[in-house]
Structures are given as C-alpha cells and as structure tokens.
Design a protein around this motif. Structure first.
Motif, mmCIF file in Angstrom:
data_model
loop_
_atom_site.group_PDB
_atom_site.id
_atom_site.type_symbol
_atom_site.label_atom_id
_atom_site.label_comp_id
_atom_site.label_asym_id
_atom_site.label_seq_id
_atom_site.Cartn_x
_atom_site.Cartn_y
_atom_site.Cartn_z
ATOM 1 N N GLU C 66 -50.769 60.708 -15.878
ATOM 2 C CA GLU C 66 -49.635 61.540 -16.272
ATOM 3 C C GLU C 66 -50.183 62.904 -16.663
ATOM 4 O O GLU C 66 -51.133 63.005 -17.454
ATOM 5 N N PHE C 67 -49.603 63.967 -16.103
ATOM 6 C CA PHE C 67 -50.088 65.309 -16.389
ATOM 7 C C PHE C 67 -49.695 65.716 -17.800
ATOM 8 O O PHE C 67 -48.529 65.588 -18.180
ATOM 9 N N VAL C 68 -50.679 66.163 -18.582
ATOM 10 C CA VAL C 68 -50.370 66.523 -19.968
ATOM 11 C C VAL C 68 -50.810 67.938 -20.305
ATOM 12 O O VAL C 68 -50.824 68.320 -21.466
ATOM 13 N N GLY C 69 -51.173 68.730 -19.296
ATOM 14 C CA GLY C 69 -51.582 70.103 -19.555
ATOM 15 C C GLY C 69 -52.829 70.160 -20.418
ATOM 16 O O GLY C 69 -53.780 69.416 -20.192
ATOM 17 N N PHE C 70 -52.778 71.027 -21.446
ATOM 18 C CA PHE C 70 -53.961 71.211 -22.284
ATOM 19 C C PHE C 70 -53.973 70.290 -23.506
ATOM 20 O O PHE C 70 -54.752 70.497 -24.438
ATOM 21 N N GLN C 71 -53.085 69.279 -23.465
ATOM 22 C CA GLN C 71 -52.993 68.371 -24.604
ATOM 23 C C GLN C 71 -54.337 67.719 -24.959
ATOM 24 O O GLN C 71 -54.711 67.652 -26.125
#
Lengths: 353, 306, 309
Positions: C66-71
C-alpha cells in the motif's frame, strides 16, 4: 601468378571517424610486386590507409581491389595480406615458433607442414636457433625479424609494414633496410610500407606516395620526388636539410630578391617562390652575398646556415669543410639547372621549370 | 646510497615487531587455548600461556560434536562459485568493453563499477526478497507486457512463477559475486597490453573469441589467479548475507556455523577451547592461502597503479 | 583549412586509439550479458526494491503493498533509536578507519625499509584479511572477556573497571579494536604498494638535495602517497559501515543498552527479527543515500590529491 595480379587499386577511398574526415578520397594504383612507401607526417592518414588495405579498418566509401578481386568488404584473413606492426605486436606468451606459426594454426594447416614452413620462414630472416625463445628474451632487432617471419610464413601476395623500424636504433635500422630490400627481391610480394621517415622512404621505395592531410601530394619515384617536388610541401618534407625556399620576384629575365639581388637567370615575371637544394649551392668568390649565422662541420661535408640580404635563411651544404665564424660574409651561386619555381600562393611547382 | 639509516631502521624494526605481535596475538591466544581441555581451561581461570595436550582432542570434537566440517565444505563450494563467477563474467565483459567498439561500453562500465559503492550487506533485506523468488522480475515483465491479462482471459489464471534460491549454494554465491572490482582490475591490465595485438591476431585470421582464448587468456594469468584467490577469500569471509540466505545449518558456510556455535554457548564459562579450535578450523584454509600466495595476489591486483 | 584538417586528423588518431577494435554486435552483447543480468538481478533490483518499500507499507498476512508516501520516512526519522544508531555509525566510521589507516601507514612506512624483518612483516600483517569478521569476533570476545580475558587481572584489583558486557564504552572499544585488527591488512597492502611504486630516482634526488631518510617521509613519501591514502579512506568509510556487522553480531549483539547498535545491525534486527520490512527498507534507503553522499564528497576531494607520476 604474374606480378600484375597483386597490384592494389584504390578508387575514391574515403574514411571518416564520426564527423572527422581523415581520408577525403584517394584514387591510386599500387604496382604489383613493387615496393611502395606511403610517406607523410604523423596524422596524415597513412596508417589509416594501410589499415583499410589490410582490412583492419572499414572504408567509409570507395573500393579497394587486390589483383582482380574487390576486397573492401572482406575480412583481413581473406585478403591475402600480411602485416608487420610498429611495436611488433608479438604474442608475449608464445615462443618464436608459435608466434610465427599462429596464423597457420588458425588456418588449420597440418602440424608437419606447419613446422616446415615455420622453419623456412625463420631461416629466411636469419632466426636460427631462436625458435624456442619467448619474445621477451630477444633483442629489438630479433623481435623485428620474428614479426617479419610471422608475416611471410603465409606466403602473402601483399606485405604491409606499419612503421616497423621506428623502434630500432639508427644502426640496426640501416641493417634492417638492407634486409627488407633483399627480402622483397626474393619473395616478390607487393610491399606497402608506411613511414614518416623520409630516409626510409628514399632508400626502400620503388615509388613513394607522399600524403598530407589524407591527400596525395605526389606519387613518384624517389629520385623524382627529390629532384622535381610537385609542391613546396614535398620540397620541404624530402631531404635533410630541406630544400631552401626563397620568396622572390621575376622580372622576365631573372629571379631577384626584393632588394634586387639576382638569384637565377630564368624567364619568369611576377612573384615566385624559388626552391634550391642546399647541395646545389656553391660558394664562389663573387655572387649572391650572404652572412654566416651558424655552421655545422659533419666531417664529410658542412652545413652552413646563412642569411641573404633581406634576412631570409639559406642552408648551404658544401664539401669544403670550411670553418666559418658567425657573422663572416661570403657569396654563393645557385646551380641553375637545380632551381625550381613554385607558385607562392598555391605552393604548386610551375610547369616551366 | 651511502647514508646513515641506523636510527630509522631501528625504529622500523621496533614498529614491525609490535605490529606483528598485534596481528599474531589473537591467533596465538586462540591456538594456545585450543590446546587446553575444558577442565584445564576452567582451572587456569582464563587466558594464559599454558600449552595443553588436547588440541587433537578438540579437533576431534569439532568433527564429532559440531557441523563445522560439513559447513567447511559449504564454504569451499560457495567461495569457488563466487570467485569463479566473478572472474569469468568480469573477464568476458571486460574483454568486450576494452576490445570492442561500442557506444554502450561507457555506460556498462559505469554500471558495473557502481556496484562497488554499495556493498551487499547494505541491501540484504531486499536481496533476500529477490533470492527468495528469482522469478519475480519475470512476473513483473509478464504483468507489464499484458501477457498476464491475456492468460487470465484464456486460462483463467494469472501466471505467477516462483523459484527460491534460498538455502542453495548458487543462491548464496550470486549476490556476493555482483561486486565488480575485477572489471576495473582487468581493464587496467588489458589497456597495458600492446594495442596492436588484436590487429595482429586479426591478420593471422583469428576471430575475436579465438583472440580472447588463445592470446588474452594466457596473458592474463597473473591477474586472473590473483583475483580468483582474492574473491575466494572474500567469499569465505562473508557473514551477514549467508546468515540470512542460508537458514538451515546444512546450507550454512563455516563462518556462520562458528558464530551460531559461539552464540549457543553459555555466557559465564563457555567452552572456549572448543570455540578457539573452531575459529582456527574455520580460518585455516584462507589464512594459509593468503600466506602462501601473498606475492601473487598483491602483484596481480596491481594496487600500486591507481 | 589546412590547420583545421590537421587538428581533425589528430583528434581522429586519439579517438582511434581509445576505440576498441572489434565491431561484432552479437558477440559483444553475449560477452557482456552475463554480468549485466547478474548485477541487475542481484544489485540494481534489490537497491530499487529498497526504495520501493520505503514508500510502501506491506499489508499484514501477505496482502500486497500500500502506497504511504513519506510516512515510513516520518516514522523512522522521528524514532530516537534511529538517530542513536546513525550517530554511533558516524562515530565508528571516523574512529575505526582513522586508527586502522594511521596504524597501517606507520607499518607500511616501516615495512618499506629494506631491513631483514620487513619480508616477514609484509606477509604476516595481511593474514587477518583472510579471517572473517565473525570469526575474529568469536576470538576477541574471549580475549576481552571481563573474567577470562587479558583484562581479568585488572578486574581482580578493582572490580568493574573493565566490563564490555555492562559498560557501553568498553563494548564500543572492543568492537573498534577488532575492526582495526581486521582492517589493517588491506590498507597496509595498498599503502605499501604505493610506497614501493615511488621511483627510486626521487629518493636519490632528495638525498642529493640533502634530505635524510626521516625528512623524506614528510617531504617525499607522504605527499606522493596521497592518492593511496585517499583510496584507503574511500574504501574504509564504506567498508566499516557494513563490516562491523559480523563483529557486533558475535561480540555484543548491539548491546549493552544499544551502545554498539550500529545502523547496519539495527536494520538487520528490524528486518529479520521484527519483520518490519518497510522500516528496514527505509533505513536501508537512508543509509544508502548517506554512503553515496559520502563517496561523492570524497571524490570531490580527489582532484586535490592526484599527481602525475
């Protein structure tokens, strides 16, 4: 096979590396069975031309024929050429025997025949008893012989030499020149020899092709090149010291320096470059006045560098070993048969002379 | 040269003696301890200079009580694979990069050299993922090209290939073999050869491959042997990657086995003589190799020319 | 026109010297392909995957990503333990290579002199190159054992003065010493080769100029050795980041109290013990960027140390 079968015909041969035009288009015939030297300064395209004949470089356009065959698209081994390289390019890990025989091995020649041919080839260049040595155990001259033996073992119809003598010292070089001439007479292959050394060219060649910037300046017998240079480039490239070139003016009856000194009586009018070989200048009691700048006594003859009236330099070769002090004045005379006139802008020799 | 060098030579002598002592100390301590029995070691109360007579007995215990002998064989196979793959791949590739005229050569050279910058240990996590399923890139390819969609329509299933190289010799060896320093070393060597050699071979009728095998290979013997030895030792001393890539003791190399053995010992008074014997057992082959081949390795790597 | 042509011909000559000779496409690619496949499969894809996972979160129970960006970066960068590990890595990267190279240099200068012992020294000093870090760790953990090792007598005089199992500084020192022992050989080989490549003529010229053997170390040998010194620093910096793993895993397991928990060890524990793929990948990505920046910085410095020999 007759000799004419191994002549090499170049037709509009061109070579470019990327955008760089190295050989702009050469058309010439190299005589079969003769010794032809391709001479020129470094970077003139002479090695590229040789590599194109060998098949080590592709031609960009144009055709190369060896005998009746068109070869420019054939692999090196299919052209019947052999080559002697500048740094010998011997295989360092192989014995002399294997170096000479490698081409035969690749070609699948049976062992027995191979041995005989290696032996014959090695003997013809005087490599007795060295067959089991490595190249590193040989002197420069011996390595050179191995390189030659490797080239002739396949009995090539064309033998190519890429500045092969440039790594030898002066004394060995003269010996090798003599041997190469004899070898050429014996095997009768068409020999093409690339060099930048005009002495090698003069001594070895039946005919010299003098290249400059990828173009043929003159293609003639050595004596012709020396006596009748086609351009000022040829005049200065051949001979040591080179032909003197003086800026002068013809008044219809004679060629004079700007201050009026008469150099030679020739029927020419207008600005001209006068060429005269150092040995065609004689020291006389009364003639063109000169001032000594520097002189070298070589024992057999001396070379005097002198200044004529308007400051132009003149090399004079004289068998009289005269000691001259700098600044001393004397006078000279040009041997008029030997003087050549060139167009001062194009550098081409004027046909009248 | 006539020069008074006594002062500097005496200093050098002292420095070298201290240096050698520092290098040899752990080896000597390991060896001395490995000659003791566990009881002798406990009664001596730790490190000491006593020489015991149990060295052979400790070695026997390694063969009987531990898996190190089998793991030594694993180390051997993995190191041969690493060195062999590195040398052959780098040799053929460098031959092409140096002796062929191709505009891609610069980029390929840069790509291979860049592998030196990031050691394998840095990316073990994702390398583990790749080795756990080396068909993964193939699956991506199938998905990207739309073949997956096609097969789903026709066969009703998504193709999903799965091939794990974990716990295999080749799976441990391949990622170690990626570091391509050899390309650099071979390139330097090839460029030092006479540049007309391939031309001479071409005039003699040899094809590029024939030139590579008949001329280049025998000439490159020195750097090839040196790099092979060097990477053999490099493969042998790997730890982190084999630790994760080989989970079963049967597949682990000896260095990993030794560490497992040490970690399994109790903390207060571990069986140090056995461990020291194990350390010597595991390190014996590469140390002898480097001691005997030192000259060839240093000369072949040609480290003086940078 | 003529001068331009000469220039062009000269350029072509240089170009033809650096150009390879053979032209076959098929044989070229079949020679190059094995290494390309190898490095793409087992180097470039893992590196790319590390960056991929640093932006994605693995769904539990293998449900894809799942893509979470810079999390992930936010999570890692706000974790004090990451900064502790980073800081310890940095200290280790300065201390261990500095000492290893310094000692190697002194040893190389001594071994370069032609005295009787130097032949033996040249051989023995490179032996540790053949010993795996983990094996060294097993030996050194014994040597520095507070009750059984060489410092045990100290503890009898004053209990607790040396205990790498409790004292973080002591543990750090043991790892550094083991790393130096392991790091000396390669630096020693490079530096000694460099010293031996300095032409004899230069030493003679310097001697004629009145420079003695001590003076020549400073005036001649060290300046001419800068390329090799530079090389050792580049290799050691990158090397120590990862080589310490074998030592830490066998000697301290990151302890005591995280005192030797360098980033490389933390990544291993997070990834393979705590199964935090994204967290480990993010830290891997950060560590890779750090190493790349260090290498680039070092190569920026390189032009100050190049000499034509």
């Amino acid at each position: 096979m007759t000799l004419a079968d191994n002549s090499i015909a170049l037709h509009e041969v061109r070579k470019t590396f990327g955008d760089n035009l190295v050989v702009p288009g050469i058309t010439a015939e190299i005589d079969g069975g003769k010794f032809t030297v391709i001479l020129g300064p470094s970077g003139c395209g002479k090695s590229t031309l040789l590599n194109m004949i060998a098949g080590l470089e592709s031609v960009t356009s144009g055709t190369i024929r060896i005998g009746a065959r068109e070869v420019q698209d054939l692999a090196p081994k299919e052209r019947g050429c052999a080559m002697v390289f500048q740094n010998y390019a011997l295989y360092p890990h192989m014995t002399v025997r294997n170096n000479i025989g490698y081409a035969l091995k690749v070609a699948g020649v049976p062992k027995r025949e191979r041995c005989e041919r290696i032996k014959a080839s090695a003997e013809s260049v005087g490599l007795h008893g060295l067959l089991d040595r490595r190249p590193s155990e040989l002197s420069g001259g011996q390595r050179q012989r191995v390189a030659v033996a490797r080239a002739i073992v396949r009995e090539p119809s064309v033998l190519l030499y890429d500045e092969p003598l440039s790594n030898l010292d002066a004394k060995l070089r003269q010996g090798m020149r003599m041997e190469l001439t004899r070898l050429h007479e014996r095997i009768g292959a068409t020999s093409v020899f690339v060099t930048h050394d005009q002495v090698e060219a003069m001594t070895l060649a039946d005919r010299i092709m003098l290249l400059n910037n990828g173009e043929i300046e003159q293609y003639a017998a050595p004596s012709d090149l020396y006596e009748n240079p086609a351009t000022t480039f040829v005049a200065t490239f051949i001979g040591a010291p080179a032909m003197n070139l003086l800026n002068a003016e013809g008044d219809g009856s004679g060629i004079r320096l700007p201050n009026g000194t008469l150099l030679a009586t020739m029927p020419f009018r207008g600005p001209v470059t006068l060429g005269i070989r150092p040995e065609s200048i004689e020291i006389v009691p009364d003639g063109i006045p000169c001032r000594n700048v520097y002189s070298e006594d070589l024992g057999s003859h001396s070379i005097i560098v002198a200044e004529v009236a308007d400051g132009q330099k003149l090399h004079v070769a004289t068998p009289l070993c005269r000691r001259m002090t700098p600044g001393e004045t004397f006078s000279v005379r040009f041997v008029e048969d030997a003087a050549r006139l060139f167009d001062p802008t194009s550098g081409k020799r004027l046909q009248s002379t | 040269m006539v020069e008074d060098t006594r002062g500097i030579d005496r200093t050098a002598l002292v420095i070298l003696i201290v240096g050698i002592a520092f290098i040899l100390a752990p080896i000597v301590i390991a060896f001395l301890t490995a000659t003791l029995s566990y009881e002798e070691f406990v009664s001596a109360g730790g490190i000491g200079l006593n020489v015991g007579s149990s060295f052979l007995d400790n070695m026997r215990r390694i063969f009987v009580e531990t898996q190190l002998p089998g793991q030594l064989w694993n180390s051997f196979v993995i190191s041969i694979l690493v060195a062999g793959i590195k040398c052959t791949f780098a040799f053929t590739a460098t031959f092409a990069l140096v002796f062929y005229d191709c505009r891609w050569s610069r980029i390929i050279f840069a790509l291979t050299i860049a592998t030196v910058m990031l050691p394998l240990e840095l990316v073990v996590i994702t390398t583990y993922q790749v080795v756990a399923n080396v068909a993964m890139p193939l699956n991506w390819l199938i998905r990207i090209t739309g073949l997956a969609w096609l097969s789903e329509r026709i066969f009703g299933t998504m193709p999903d290939f799965n091939l794990s190289l974990l716990d295999t010799y080749i799976g441990v060896a391949l990622p170690i073999a990626t570091s391509s320093t050899s390309v650099f070393i071979y390139r330097q060597f090839f460029l030092s050869l006479p540049k007309d050699l391939p031309r001479a071979a071409a005039m003699d009728g040899a094809s590029p491959c024939r030139f590579m095998v008949d001329v280049l290979l025998p000439l490159s013997w020195t750097p090839l042997v040196a790099t092979f030895m060097f990477w053999f030792i490099g493969g042998w001393t790997q730890y982190l990657w084999p630790l994760v890539a080989a989970a079963t003791p049967d597949a682990q190399p000896a260095v990993v086995g030794l560490a497992k053995l040490a970690n399994a010992e109790p903390d207060d008074i571990p069986d140090v003589p056995l461990l020291m014997a194990g350390a010597l057992f595991v390190s014996f082959i590469p140390v002898v190799l480097i001691g005997v081949m030192q000259r060839q390795i240093v000369r072949g790597l040609n480290l003086s020319e940078k | 026109m003529r001068s331009r042509l000469v220039l062009v011909a000269g350029a072509a000559r240089i170009a033809s010297m650096t150009r390879g000779f053979y032209t076959g496409r098929l044989s070229y690619w079949s020679l190059v392909l094995p290494i390309l496949v190898l490095i793409v499969m087992f180097f470039y894809i893992p590196v790319a995957l590390a960056f991929f996972w640093s932006f994605f979160l693995e769904r539990p129970f293998g449900g894809g990503s799942e893509f979470v960006g810079f999390q992930n970066y936010g999570r890692v960068l706000s974790d004090p333990e990451f900064w502790n590990a980073m800081w310890r890595t940095l200290i280790f990267m300065v201390v261990a290579p500095g000492l290893a190279i310094g000692l190697s240099l002194i040893l190389a200068l001594a071994a370069d002199r032609s005295i009787r012992i130097s032949q033996a020294a040249r051989n023995i000093i490179i032996w540790p190159k053949a010993v795996a870090g983990a094996s060294i760790g097993v030996v050194f953990v014994f040597i520095f054992n507070p009750f059984l090792g060489i410092f045990a007598p100290l503890n009898e005089i004053s209990p607790g003065i040396w205990n790498p199992r409790i004292d973080g500084a002591d543990a750090f020192i043991t790892v550094v010493i083991a790393q130096i022992w392991n790091g000396i050989p390669f630096n020693f080989i490079i530096l000694l080769s460099g010293l031996q490549a300095i032409p004899d003529m230069l030493a003679k010229a310097a001697a004629m100029d009145g420079s003695g053997p001590w003076r020549r170390i400073v005036d001649l040998q060290l300046p001419l050795l800068t390329p090799q010194l530079f090389l050792t620093f580049v290799l050691e910096f990158v090397g120590t980041v990862v080589e310490a793993f074998g030592l830490i895993d066998t000697m301290t397991e990151g302890g005591p109290g995280g005192a030797t928990n360098l980033l490389i060890y933390k990544i291993y524990v997070d990834g393979f013990k705590a199964y935090d793929l994204s967290g480990a990948a993010t830290q891997t990505a950060l560590l890779m960027m750090f190493v790349i920046v260090m290498v680039i910085l070092q190569f920026r410095l390189e032009r100050f140390v190049k000499y034509e020999r």
